[in-house]
Design a protein around this motif. Structure first.
Motif, PDB file in Angstrom:
ATOM      1  N   LYS A 150       0.838  -1.196   0.000  1.00 19.21           N
ATOM      2  CA  LYS A 150       0.000   0.000   0.000  1.00 19.21           C
ATOM      3  C   LYS A 150       0.876   1.251   0.000  1.00 19.21           C
ATOM      4  O   LYS A 150       1.810   1.374   0.794  1.00 19.21           O
ATOM      5  CB  LYS A 150      -0.895  -0.010   1.228  1.00 19.21           C
ATOM      6  N   LYS A 151       0.573   2.167  -0.886  1.00 20.11           N
ATOM      7  CA  LYS A 151       1.317   3.422  -0.978  1.00 20.11           C
ATOM      8  C   LYS A 151       0.839   4.416   0.086  1.00 20.11           C
ATOM      9  O   LYS A 151      -0.363   4.562   0.309  1.00 20.11           O
ATOM     10  CB  LYS A 151       1.114   4.032  -2.369  1.00 20.11           C
ATOM     11  N   TRP A 152       1.790   5.092   0.729  1.00 20.16           N
ATOM     12  CA  TRP A 152       1.463   6.238   1.583  1.00 20.16           C
ATOM     13  C   TRP A 152       1.614   7.473   0.706  1.00 20.16           C
ATOM     14  O   TRP A 152       2.710   7.931   0.419  1.00 20.16           O
ATOM     15  CB  TRP A 152       2.388   6.293   2.798  1.00 20.16           C
ATOM     16  N   HIS A 153       0.512   7.985   0.262  1.00 21.36           N
ATOM     17  CA  HIS A 153       0.518   9.058  -0.733  1.00 21.36           C
ATOM     18  C   HIS A 153       1.049  10.361  -0.148  1.00 21.36           C
ATOM     19  O   HIS A 153       0.821  10.677   1.028  1.00 21.36           O
ATOM     20  CB  HIS A 153      -0.896   9.267  -1.283  1.00 21.36           C
ATOM     21  N   ARG A 204      -0.403   7.946   7.932  1.00 19.07           N
ATOM     22  CA  ARG A 204      -0.141   6.664   7.271  1.00 19.07           C
ATOM     23  C   ARG A 204      -1.354   5.763   7.415  1.00 19.07           C
ATOM     24  O   ARG A 204      -1.841   5.535   8.531  1.00 19.07           O
ATOM     25  CB  ARG A 204       1.071   5.996   7.907  1.00 19.07           C
ATOM     26  N   TYR A 227      -5.183  -1.429   3.408  1.00 16.63           N
ATOM     27  CA  TYR A 227      -5.203  -1.004   2.009  1.00 16.63           C
ATOM     28  C   TYR A 227      -6.409  -0.118   1.706  1.00 16.63           C
ATOM     29  O   TYR A 227      -6.360   0.723   0.802  1.00 16.63           O
ATOM     30  CB  TYR A 227      -5.156  -2.213   1.070  1.00 16.63           C
ATOM     31  N   ALA A 240      -5.187   6.016  -1.883  1.00 15.13           N
ATOM     32  CA  ALA A 240      -3.876   5.795  -2.498  1.00 15.13           C
ATOM     33  C   ALA A 240      -3.792   4.372  -3.053  1.00 15.13           C
ATOM     34  O   ALA A 240      -4.437   3.445  -2.545  1.00 15.13           O
ATOM     35  CB  ALA A 240      -2.767   6.034  -1.489  1.00 15.13           C
ATOM     36  N   ALA A 286      -2.021   0.705  -4.622  1.00 14.11           N
ATOM     37  CA  ALA A 286      -1.208  -0.407  -4.124  1.00 14.11           C
ATOM     38  C   ALA A 286      -0.429  -0.954  -5.316  1.00 14.11           C
ATOM     39  O   ALA A 286      -0.980  -1.094  -6.406  1.00 14.11           O
ATOM     40  CB  ALA A 286      -2.082  -1.494  -3.510  1.00 14.11           C
ATOM     41  N   TYR A 287       0.852  -1.245  -5.107  1.00 18.28           N
ATOM     42  CA  TYR A 287       1.702  -1.664  -6.226  1.00 18.28           C
ATOM     43  C   TYR A 287       2.252  -3.062  -5.963  1.00 18.28           C
ATOM     44  O   TYR A 287       2.450  -3.487  -4.823  1.00 18.28           O
ATOM     45  CB  TYR A 287       2.844  -0.662  -6.450  1.00 18.28           C
ATOM     46  N   TYR A 328       4.631  -6.079  -5.389  1.00 15.98           N
ATOM     47  CA  TYR A 328       5.816  -6.008  -4.539  1.00 15.98           C
ATOM     48  C   TYR A 328       6.458  -7.391  -4.442  1.00 15.98           C
ATOM     49  O   TYR A 328       6.062  -8.231  -3.633  1.00 15.98           O
ATOM     50  CB  TYR A 328       5.401  -5.505  -3.152  1.00 15.98           C
ATOM     51  N   TYR A 360      -2.265  -0.632  -9.266  1.00 13.43           N
ATOM     52  CA  TYR A 360      -1.820  -0.020 -10.520  1.00 13.43           C
ATOM     53  C   TYR A 360      -1.767  -1.068 -11.637  1.00 13.43           C
ATOM     54  O   TYR A 360      -1.385  -2.209 -11.418  1.00 13.43           O
ATOM     55  CB  TYR A 360      -0.431   0.591 -10.349  1.00 13.43           C
TER      56      TYR A 360
END
Length: 327
Positions: A53-56, A62, A66, A71, A73-74, A76, A145
């Motif tokens: 999960k991205k912290w935008h 934070r 998710y 924001a 999620a990519y 990993y 993404y």
């Protein structure tokens, strides 16, 4: 939570556990084994989380999950490295209780099978399965993404061929429908995979249900009928009875076992497994599995023991089963 007072003395296998959370953080192996021993859990399927999960930049706090904000999620891939490193430091008797599944790949990328093969060759004999693979996954799918993966896309077809080559079961999260459609909208994607890859053992995470689906539809009226047919049609299908199936399916609104689900499990006693689906934190792990005891008690003792512990072990690669039998 108070444990079920009249339960048989079950031993468990947890067939669905994530060693890390959506930020790739974990309470660690010491915590996991303490909870396993406390909860009479002999074996665990252990995997990472295939997305982070991205912290935008625009979010002041934070997120904790998710779905905490919008924001993304990519994908990993290092999640598998974290799992492998944690296992390497354990004594052999503990390693034999953990059954790691590879998950750190993008299931919409036709390079995925090549990556998985590299991981298998880097640690021969370590990995015991593939998954949990995130395909249709309601809000998480929307946050990830890139292309939306499907259980029957070309990339996953290549992964299934590799799974058959290495005798690896595959756990797939593939929602049976969307949040609002009251029909099995996406069922064909799962059935394509089952039909076209009969030599692959598929574990269907939550049988296609999810927390988000149930927020919009409390109960999928077609689920039992669909599973009844599928278990007859596809001998390579196994059902993960993790928490989203406990209510309102296995137990009714009064907490009593649903007779038709009891009948289905009795008819296919080797095809169901239990999972906690915890993510990186293991407090109360045994209690999460013990919640199924009311349902297990409605089954014949031999069947209940299979569902609670033995069915998961029977799905593992033949080499691991032989290793466990030799101990």
């Amino acid at each position: 939570m108070t444990l079920h007072a009249f339960a048989r003395d079950y031993r468990y296998s947890d067939a669905h556990l994530h060693y890390v959370d959506f930020f790739q953080e974990s309470a660690g192996m010491q915590s996991l084994f303490a909870e396993m021993d406390k909860g009479r859990i002999d074996h665990v399927m252990i995997s990472g989380i295939p997305v982070a999960k991205k912290w935008h930049e625009n979010e002041p706090k934070r997120p904790r999950y998710y779905a905490g904000d919008d924001a993304g999620a990519y994908w990993y891939s290092a999640t598998d490295t974290l799992v492998a490193r944690a296992l390497r430091d354990l004594p052999r008797e503990q390693q034999l209780r953990l059954h790691p599944f590879l998950s750190g790949f993008n299931p919409a990328d036709k390079n995925a099978d090549a990556h998985i093969r590299r991981m298998l060759e880097l640690d021969p004999g370590l990995w015991q399965g593939i998954g949990e693979v995130f395909t249709r996954h309601d809000d998480l799918t929307a946050l990830t993404y890139g292309d939306v993966p499907r259980a029957n896309n070309e990339a996953m077809t290549r992964v299934y061929h590799l799974a058959a080559e290495y005798d690896l079961p595959v756990m797939v999260h593939s929602n049976i429908t969307s949040k609002r459609e009251r029909n099995p909208l996406y069922l064909g994607e799962v059935e394509d995979a089952l039909r076209n890859h009969p030599h692959v053992r598929f574990i269907w995470a939550h049988a296609g249900t999810s927390m988000e689906i149930h927020r919009h539809q409390e109960r999928l009226d077609f689920l039992l009928e669909t599973l009844t047919r599928m278990l007859e049609d596809y001998p390579n299908l196994y059902i993960d009875l993790s928490w989203t199936l406990l209510t309102p399916y296995l137990l009714d609104e009064k907490g009593k076992p649903e007779p038709r689900w009891v009948e289905l499990v009795q008819k296919h006693p080797t095809r169901f497994v239990l999972g906690s689906d915890v993510v990186g934190r293991f407090d109360g792990l045994g209690e999460k599995l013990e919640e199924f005891a009311v349902f297990l008690d409605a089954l014949p003792a031999a069947v209940a023991g299979k569902v609670a512990r033995d069915n998961f072990l029977a799905i593992l690669p033949a080499a691991r089963r032989a290793e466990l039998a030799a101990e």
